[in-house]
Scaffold this active site. Structure first.
Site, PDB file in Angstrom:
ATOM      1  N   LYS A 111      -0.456   5.437  -5.838  1.00 47.37           N
ATOM      2  CA  LYS A 111      -1.459   5.472  -6.912  1.00 47.37           C
ATOM      3  C   LYS A 111      -2.449   6.614  -6.683  1.00 47.37           C
ATOM      4  O   LYS A 111      -2.825   7.318  -7.634  1.00 47.37           O
ATOM      5  CB  LYS A 111      -2.190   4.134  -6.967  1.00 47.37           C
ATOM      6  CG  LYS A 111      -3.207   4.025  -8.098  1.00 47.37           C
ATOM      7  CD  LYS A 111      -3.706   2.589  -8.223  1.00 47.37           C
ATOM      8  CE  LYS A 111      -4.234   2.062  -6.917  1.00 47.37           C
ATOM      9  NZ  LYS A 111      -4.669   0.662  -6.991  1.00 47.37           N
ATOM     10  N   GLU A 128      -8.402   2.243 -12.217  1.00 49.34           N
ATOM     11  CA  GLU A 128      -7.744   3.418 -11.647  1.00 49.34           C
ATOM     12  C   GLU A 128      -6.620   3.911 -12.548  1.00 49.34           C
ATOM     13  O   GLU A 128      -6.503   5.118 -12.818  1.00 49.34           O
ATOM     14  CB  GLU A 128      -7.235   3.096 -10.243  1.00 49.34           C
ATOM     15  CG  GLU A 128      -8.372   2.968  -9.236  1.00 49.34           C
ATOM     16  CD  GLU A 128      -7.944   2.466  -7.877  1.00 49.34           C
ATOM     17  OE1 GLU A 128      -8.721   2.629  -6.920  1.00 49.34           O
ATOM     18  OE2 GLU A 128      -6.834   1.910  -7.754  1.00 49.34           O
ATOM     19  N   HIS A 142     -26.714  21.799   2.687  1.00 50.93           N
ATOM     20  CA  HIS A 142     -26.889  22.400   1.356  1.00 50.93           C
ATOM     21  C   HIS A 142     -26.006  23.630   1.185  1.00 50.93           C
ATOM     22  O   HIS A 142     -25.827  24.389   2.137  1.00 50.93           O
ATOM     23  CB  HIS A 142     -28.363  22.800   1.188  1.00 50.93           C
ATOM     24  CG  HIS A 142     -28.675  23.411  -0.130  1.00 50.93           C
ATOM     25  ND1 HIS A 142     -28.805  22.657  -1.277  1.00 50.93           N
ATOM     26  CD2 HIS A 142     -28.862  24.711  -0.492  1.00 50.93           C
ATOM     27  CE1 HIS A 142     -29.084  23.466  -2.284  1.00 50.93           C
ATOM     28  NE2 HIS A 142     -29.117  24.714  -1.832  1.00 50.93           N
ATOM     29  N   TYR A 184     -10.292  -3.051 -10.103  1.00 53.88           N
ATOM     30  CA  TYR A 184     -10.088  -1.697  -9.581  1.00 53.88           C
ATOM     31  C   TYR A 184      -8.718  -1.139  -9.949  1.00 53.88           C
ATOM     32  O   TYR A 184      -8.587   0.055 -10.242  1.00 53.88           O
ATOM     33  CB  TYR A 184     -10.334  -1.661  -8.070  1.00 53.88           C
ATOM     34  CG  TYR A 184      -9.245  -2.277  -7.215  1.00 53.88           C
ATOM     35  CD1 TYR A 184      -8.234  -1.494  -6.682  1.00 53.88           C
ATOM     36  CD2 TYR A 184      -9.240  -3.642  -6.941  1.00 53.88           C
ATOM     37  CE1 TYR A 184      -7.240  -2.042  -5.891  1.00 53.88           C
ATOM     38  CE2 TYR A 184      -8.253  -4.204  -6.164  1.00 53.88           C
ATOM     39  CZ  TYR A 184      -7.248  -3.407  -5.637  1.00 53.88           C
ATOM     40  OH  TYR A 184      -6.268  -3.964  -4.869  1.00 53.88           O
ATOM     41  N   GLU A 242     -25.765  15.855   0.321  1.00 53.35           N
ATOM     42  CA  GLU A 242     -27.158  16.014   0.737  1.00 53.35           C
ATOM     43  C   GLU A 242     -28.085  15.059  -0.008  1.00 53.35           C
ATOM     44  O   GLU A 242     -29.190  14.762   0.450  1.00 53.35           O
ATOM     45  CB  GLU A 242     -27.626  17.458   0.546  1.00 53.35           C
ATOM     46  CG  GLU A 242     -27.780  17.922  -0.886  1.00 53.35           C
ATOM     47  CD  GLU A 242     -28.256  19.356  -0.995  1.00 53.35           C
ATOM     48  OE1 GLU A 242     -29.241  19.706  -0.313  1.00 53.35           O
ATOM     49  OE2 GLU A 242     -27.647  20.133  -1.748  1.00 53.35           O
ATOM     50  N   CYS A 287       0.821  -1.212   0.000  1.00 50.51           N
ATOM     51  CA  CYS A 287       0.000   0.000   0.000  1.00 50.51           C
ATOM     52  C   CYS A 287       0.851   1.257   0.000  1.00 50.51           C
ATOM     53  O   CYS A 287       0.616   2.189  -0.769  1.00 50.51           O
ATOM     54  CB  CYS A 287      -0.938   0.010   1.203  1.00 50.51           C
ATOM     55  SG  CYS A 287      -1.989   1.476   1.283  1.00 50.51           S
ATOM     56  N   CYS A 329      -1.719   1.589  -3.049  1.00 50.38           N
ATOM     57  CA  CYS A 329      -2.804   2.567  -2.968  1.00 50.38           C
ATOM     58  C   CYS A 329      -2.340   3.986  -2.685  1.00 50.38           C
ATOM     59  O   CYS A 329      -2.927   4.939  -3.211  1.00 50.38           O
ATOM     60  CB  CYS A 329      -3.836   2.121  -1.925  1.00 50.38           C
ATOM     61  SG  CYS A 329      -3.147   1.528  -0.380  1.00 50.38           S
TER      62      CYS A 329
END
Length: 462
Positions: free
Chosen positions: A65, A196, A451, A192, A456, A57, A62
């Site tokens: 990346k 990516e 908001h 994935y 939301e 990782c 990850c």
């Protein structure tokens, strides 16, 4: 702490029977956490790592990346800047600058992980270690070491299918070290990692072709999210070739590659990135010397307390092939150390684990997909919001976000939450707590919207 069947106490002082209470093979996320926590519980700990402290990782996965994802986002941000009144001229991109900045951060993290081990008096051996028996390991230098408990945390490794010319391809391990930015990228796989990197190279200006043996991208994710990502990435210029096994990759005189696919005209590429999955990194570890038989995919079978069939040997993280996610490996390492050395038997709950794909746009999900929920519960109700994020509206982009809530029709309990759109992973992390806690659609409805925000939409779905 009294010794129990699942919690062998660390030995201390001159009566120590072994060189170490715990010897960890692999200093990735799971191994470092287990080492640190076991040492904090009073164990004498050593760890062996044949490459760099930090694991996949941090070093080649990850984290670097995600930094490439951040870097590639500027292509879109700079294009959109004009709508916000900014004039940006003479734009150019230097791959070497981004690459070297990312690698510099990898060095920083490597030092940070090393410092963590040092501060907890964990001894480090920067060489390969193999298992010689239930309590023995051997270092590449030839030194043999004994340990009361051995933990295997060697992670996983890119799986490369066998085809002619596969040696000319690269994996996610090498992509961070490319000398120059490729103009034509062929990516094998549609999971994935593939999606990516497809987004990264596409945003940076390369022509990207994703080649897959089936016609499904991101298998295991919600179908609506996958379909939306496919539509958006195709509109962005990513080309897909489905049901296309690789026949051969040939290196040409100019250094470029020719890719021959089943039933297709040859493709020209500067790099071919193989991203067809990761396999447990167990080859040559010597597990058979402790009577441990690997699973069908080369994984180490373990029980709920991470113990193998050999009572003194445990395993955590991707090498067990349970859930290949860094936070899961960390939790498993923590649970192992607390159980075995802390007198606090712990297990990991694998339910409702959130996950994300840092594609462009990103998608994220937690809980059951719509298909899984129908199969398990039968009577479900699905709420969704299909909207154009304000940022896209202002920039003149047509891309739409999609959020989906899947509930048990009888109780309103949220069974799954899935979303695709800007910042989806950041939004999902907080929402995943609600799903994990077993909240209902009514609980979401009772929450006042924040908001204006994309988040939301979570409390406005109908």
């Amino acid at each position: 702490m009294p010794e129990t069947e699942t919690s062998p106490a660390p030995s201390t002082g001159e009566n120590r029977e072994y060189d170490y209470d715990l010897f960890v093979i692999g200093a990735g996320s799971g191994g470092v956490r287990a080492s640190r926590v076991a040492a904090a519980h009073g164990a004498k700990v050593a760890v062996a790592e044949e490459y760099r402290i930090g694991g996949t990782c941090v070093i080649r996965g990850c984290v670097p990346k995600k930094l490439l994802v951040y870097g590639s986002h500027f292509a879109e941000e700079l294009q959109d800047a004009a709508h916000y009144g900014w004039t940006v001229s003479a734009m150019s991109f230097d791959w070497a600058v981004l690459r070297d900045t990312v690698l510099k951060d990898v060095d920083r993290l490597n030092a940070a992980y090393t410092s963590t081990l040092e501060s907890h008096d964990v001894e480090r051996f920067l060489e390969r270690a193999t298992i010689t028996g239930p309590h023995g390991v051997k270092l590449a230098s030839g030194r043999e070491i004994s340990a009361k408990v051995i933990l295997v945390a060697t992670g996983a490794w890119p799986a490369v299918p066998e085809f002619e010319g596969s040696e000319h391809c690269i994996t996610s391990n090498e992509v961070f070290h490319l000398e120059k930015m490729p103009k034509r990228v062929v990516i094998a796989g549609a999971g994935y990692i593939a999606m990516e990197f497809a987004g990264i190279f596409n945003a940076l200006g390369a022509h990207v072709t994703v080649v897959n043996r089936s016609d499904v991208i991101l298998r295991g994710y919600d179908e609506a999210m996958r379909d939306r990502l496919l539509q958006i990435t195709m509109a962005r210029g990513i080309e897909y070739k489905f049901h296309c096994p690789f026949n051969k990759v040939t290196k040409l005189e100019d250094g470029s590659l020719e890719v021959n696919l089943e039933g297709q005209d040859p493709l020209k590429a500067d790099i071919v990135l193989v991203a067809t999955g990761r396999k447990p990194n167990t080859a040559g570890l010597g597990l058979e010397n402790a009577g441990i038989t690997l699973g069908e995919k080369g994984e180490i079978p373990v029980d709920e307390h991470n113990r193998t069939s050999c009572d003194s040997i445990y395993a955590v993280g991707d090498v067990t092939n349970r859930v290949q996610l860094t936070p899961v490996a960390i939790r498993e390492g923590q649970a192992f150390a607390d159980t075995v050395f802390g007198g606090m038997p712990s297990t990991v709950d694998y339910g409702c684990i959130p996950s994300a794909v840092f594609s462009q746009p990103p998608l994220a999900g937690v809980g059951l997909t719509e298909g899984q929920a129908r199969n398990k519960y039968g009577n479900i109700r699905v709420y969704s919001s299909d909207f154009r994020p304000m940022k896209n509206v202002f920039a003149g982009r047509q891309e739409r976000g999609l959020y989906k809530l899947i509930t048990d029709a009888a109780t309103g309990k949220i069974l799954g939450l899935h979303m695709i759109g800007p910042e989806a992973p950041e939004i999902l992390q907080a929402a995943a707590i609600a799903v994990k806690a077993g909240l209902t659609k009514a609980d979401f409805d009772a929450t006042v919207a924040l908001h204006p925000s994309m988040a939301e939409e979570l409390v406005l779905m109908r």
